[in-house]
Design a protein around this motif. Structure first.
Motif, short mmCIF file in Angstrom:
data_model
loop_
_atom_site.label_atom_id
_atom_site.label_comp_id
_atom_site.label_asym_id
_atom_site.label_seq_id
_atom_site.Cartn_x
_atom_site.Cartn_y
_atom_site.Cartn_z
N ALA A 14 0.74 -1.15 0.10
CA ALA A 14 0.09 -0.45 0.02
C ALA A 14 0.90 1.53 -0.09
N ALA A 15 2.14 0.85 0.40
CA ALA A 15 2.82 2.31 1.12
C ALA A 15 3.70 2.47 -0.32
N PHE A 16 3.70 1.95 -1.16
CA PHE A 16 4.69 1.89 -2.26
C PHE A 16 3.38 2.01 -3.49
N ALA A 17 3.02 1.86 -3.62
CA ALA A 17 1.90 1.60 -4.53
C ALA A 17 1.08 3.08 -5.74
N ALA A 18 1.32 4.14 -5.44
CA ALA A 18 2.08 4.87 -6.00
C ALA A 18 2.78 4.99 -6.83
N LYS A 19 3.86 4.46 -6.62
CA LYS A 19 5.10 5.09 -7.01
C LYS A 19 5.82 4.02 -8.25
N GLY A 20 4.52 3.01 -8.48
CA GLY A 20 4.77 1.89 -9.90
C GLY A 20 3.94 1.11 -10.15
N ARG A 21 4.29 0.31 -10.58
CA ARG A 21 3.48 -1.48 -10.87
C ARG A 21 3.77 -2.65 -9.54
N VAL A 22 2.84 -2.68 -8.40
CA VAL A 22 3.52 -3.08 -7.06
C VAL A 22 2.50 -4.28 -7.08
N LEU A 23 2.84 -5.83 -6.50
CA LEU A 23 2.16 -6.72 -6.31
C LEU A 23 2.02 -7.22 -4.77
N VAL A 24 0.97 -8.10 -4.78
CA VAL A 24 1.19 -8.78 -3.48
C VAL A 24 0.93 -10.05 -3.16
N ARG A 25 1.91 -10.98 -2.93
CA ARG A 25 1.38 -12.28 -2.41
C ARG A 25 1.71 -12.93 -1.73
N HIS A 26 0.78 -13.54 -1.11
CA HIS A 26 1.26 -14.73 0.33
C HIS A 26 0.96 -15.83 -0.14
N ARG A 27 3.01 -16.58 -0.17
CA ARG A 27 3.11 -17.84 0.07
C ARG A 27 2.48 -18.94 0.80
#
Length: 282
Positions: A261-274
């Motif tokens: 969420a903190a870096f979402a505005a800075k580029g293409r951000v993905l989040v995964r929970h292995r």
């Protein structure tokens, strides 16, 4: 649509420029005939391609009509920019000698310096249309960075993946950075919180009450903000930041979500929970 036209002398770095643009998300076409520029631009616009890069060299048919085509595209609202790369004859002679490639205009009765000068003359009208870069003394990495800076290709071209994991399952093999959060308070030991994950409100509230969690996030955000621009300048297309805790359900999941969420505005951000994905597939 934004259209970047890459042209210039053979051996001056056009391929490097096109690779930088492709890595930054541009739809790229190499060695397009100039007479097809408008037709191809219309086709790609209809296909909803928003960022396009095309290269045109001295062998292209109807090269003299290129300025007219570019002017027409600009009048129709296409953000059309021209990037022209050139180099000195000694630099080009050295590059052709090192790569042992044949100059595209080299033929019977022409020496290599004469072929270079002929190409320069053919492209004179194109050179005046846009930004010129003399690559004579530039190493490939420096040229890549110059092109990124010139075209404003920054962190938004980098895919940043935040991935939570459990140390019990092992460190992810695709991780570039591995961050340990096992020193933080563990919701697992509260029976009421154990069934939840780091995406659920009870666990979020628990962790947000812990001062050490806030300090961890602040330190990691500062680290990433400081070094991500340098990673971009190294022409990386993606970075995976893996965050691990004991079980991979609570702390690491929460922290990965917060960083994404903190870096979402800075580029293409993905989040995964292995670990959560492993549980879901059982």
């Amino acid at each position: 649509m934004q259209l970047i036209l890459v042209s210039g002398l053979s051996g001056s770095g056009k391929t490097i420029a096109l690779h930088v643009l492709e890595d930054s998300g541009y739809y790229c076409i190499d060695n397009l005939p100039a007479k097809l520029l408008v037709e191809v631009a219309d086709m790609l616009a209809a296909d909803r391609q928003e960022r396009v890069a095309l290269s045109i060299d001295a062998r292209s048919a109807a090269l003299s009509s290129l300025p007219e085509h570019i002017a027409g595209l600009r009048k129709r609202g296409v953000d059309c920019r021209v990037l022209y790369l050139e180099a000195s004859i000694p630099a080009l002679l050295r590059r052709f000698s090192e790569t042992r490639r044949r100059h595209p205009l080299l033929g019977p009765g022409l020496t290599l310096p004469e072929a270079i000068e002929r190409e320069r003359a053919l492209l004179a009208g194109v050179a005046a249309l846009g930004q010129r870069i003399d690559t004579s003394d530039l190493q490939p990495r420096v040229l890549q960075n110059w092109i990124r800076d010139l075209l404003g290709l920054g962190a938004e071209s980098l895919a940043l993946l935040f991935q939570s994991f459990s140390y019990k399952d092992g460190v992810p093999l695709d991780a570039d950075w591995v961050l340990d959060c096992r020193m933080l308070a563990n919701p697992h030991y509260d029976p009421k919180l154990r069934p939840f994950t780091g995406r659920d409100a009870p666990v979020i509230e628990f962790l947000e009450r812990e001062p050490a969690v806030g300090r961890w996030l602040e330190d990691v955000r500062g680290l990433l903000e400081r070094w991500l621009p340098e990673i971009v300048r190294e022409n990386r297309s993606s970075v995976t930041v893996a965050i691990g805790c004991t079980g991979g359900r609570h702390r690491s999941v929460y922290l990965a979500e917060r960083l994404a969420a903190a870096f979402a505005a800075k580029g293409r951000v993905l989040v995964r929970h292995r670990h959560l994905a492993i549980e879901d597939n059982k």
